[in-house]
Design a protein around this motif. Sequence first.
Motif, short mmCIF file in Angstrom:
data_model
loop_
_atom_site.label_atom_id
_atom_site.label_comp_id
_atom_site.label_asym_id
_atom_site.label_seq_id
_atom_site.Cartn_x
_atom_site.Cartn_y
_atom_site.Cartn_z
N ARG A 17 -14.20 -54.36 13.55
CA ARG A 17 -15.64 -54.32 13.82
C ARG A 17 -15.91 -53.63 15.16
NH1 ARG A 17 -20.73 -56.53 12.35
NH2 ARG A 17 -22.16 -55.47 13.77
N THR A 18 -15.13 -53.93 16.18
CA THR A 18 -15.31 -53.29 17.48
C THR A 18 -15.11 -51.78 17.37
OG1 THR A 18 -14.61 -55.26 18.70
CG2 THR A 18 -14.41 -53.14 19.83
N ASP A 21 -18.07 -50.15 15.70
CA ASP A 21 -19.23 -50.04 16.58
C ASP A 21 -19.08 -48.87 17.56
OD1 ASP A 21 -20.20 -52.25 15.28
OD2 ASP A 21 -19.80 -53.65 16.91
#
Length: 297
Positions: A17-18, A21
Amino acid sequence: MTEDFTERKARASAWFRTLRDEIVAAFEALEDTQTEGPFADLAPGRFEVTETTRASDDGSDAGGGLMSVMRGGRVFEKVGVNISTVYGALAPRAQAAMAARKGVPGMDTDPRFWASGISLVAHMRNPHAPAVHMNTRMFWTPQTWWFGGGSDLNPCIEKPEDTADFHKVLQDYCDKHDPALYPKYKAWADEYFFVPHRGRARGVGGIFYDDRNTGDWEADFAFTQDVGRAFLPAFLPVTERNRNLPWTDADKEAQLVHRGLYAEYNLVYDRGTKFGLETGHDATAVLMSLPPEAKWP
């Protein structure tokens, strides 16, 4: 395998997820700075984000993810950055394929699994700017675990300097862990991204690895993180120096035909496409990699 992987699964899922992003923000920033060329008067592209789900046979929670797709941008004609974390029981066909390919003891009798990862494919406006693919993932079963992934460059107009620079960044990040990894995983990519029915590679390669389990989860996770970290410094400079070059109708035709080759590979050979469809994940997200427009000779 008796070790509790709950915390490690959460860390891996959070990392993907990081990374998602960071890439989404970088791509939208690239759109903002595109002030030249025939598409500069368009609004800068932005990602549309949709939650995805995996269908289970019994209706139980089977996980899902986020599908982030930008269409019709100034730089990107279509780009998708998807993440997912899915789990449950493999369908019989996928279970049999996994048991045969991985040789995992017990997979034929215990179909439970957990998988998380990120998958990215970018198709560019300018034919001089190469398309690109990147993914990294972690897979777990009650018997074992492994990491996989890689990235590869897919130009329709090949330029030695682009290929060299892209590969150099990948090598630098691999060498931080072991100088033997880059040549090994480059050779694996050359084999994996070959299109047998066309007798050629789909692009100029990169790195590819699967089944990575050295017995040291922390080290293998750290390597997989660096494969993801290498993507932006490998890809952005190539894009920035090509995105404003003039192109001809012949260049655009070459791009569309090359996209046809890319689509053939993803539909016929790509393991991720097959796994996603066979395990019931959202078909639109699985097929995000397909180009917005393509031609065949």
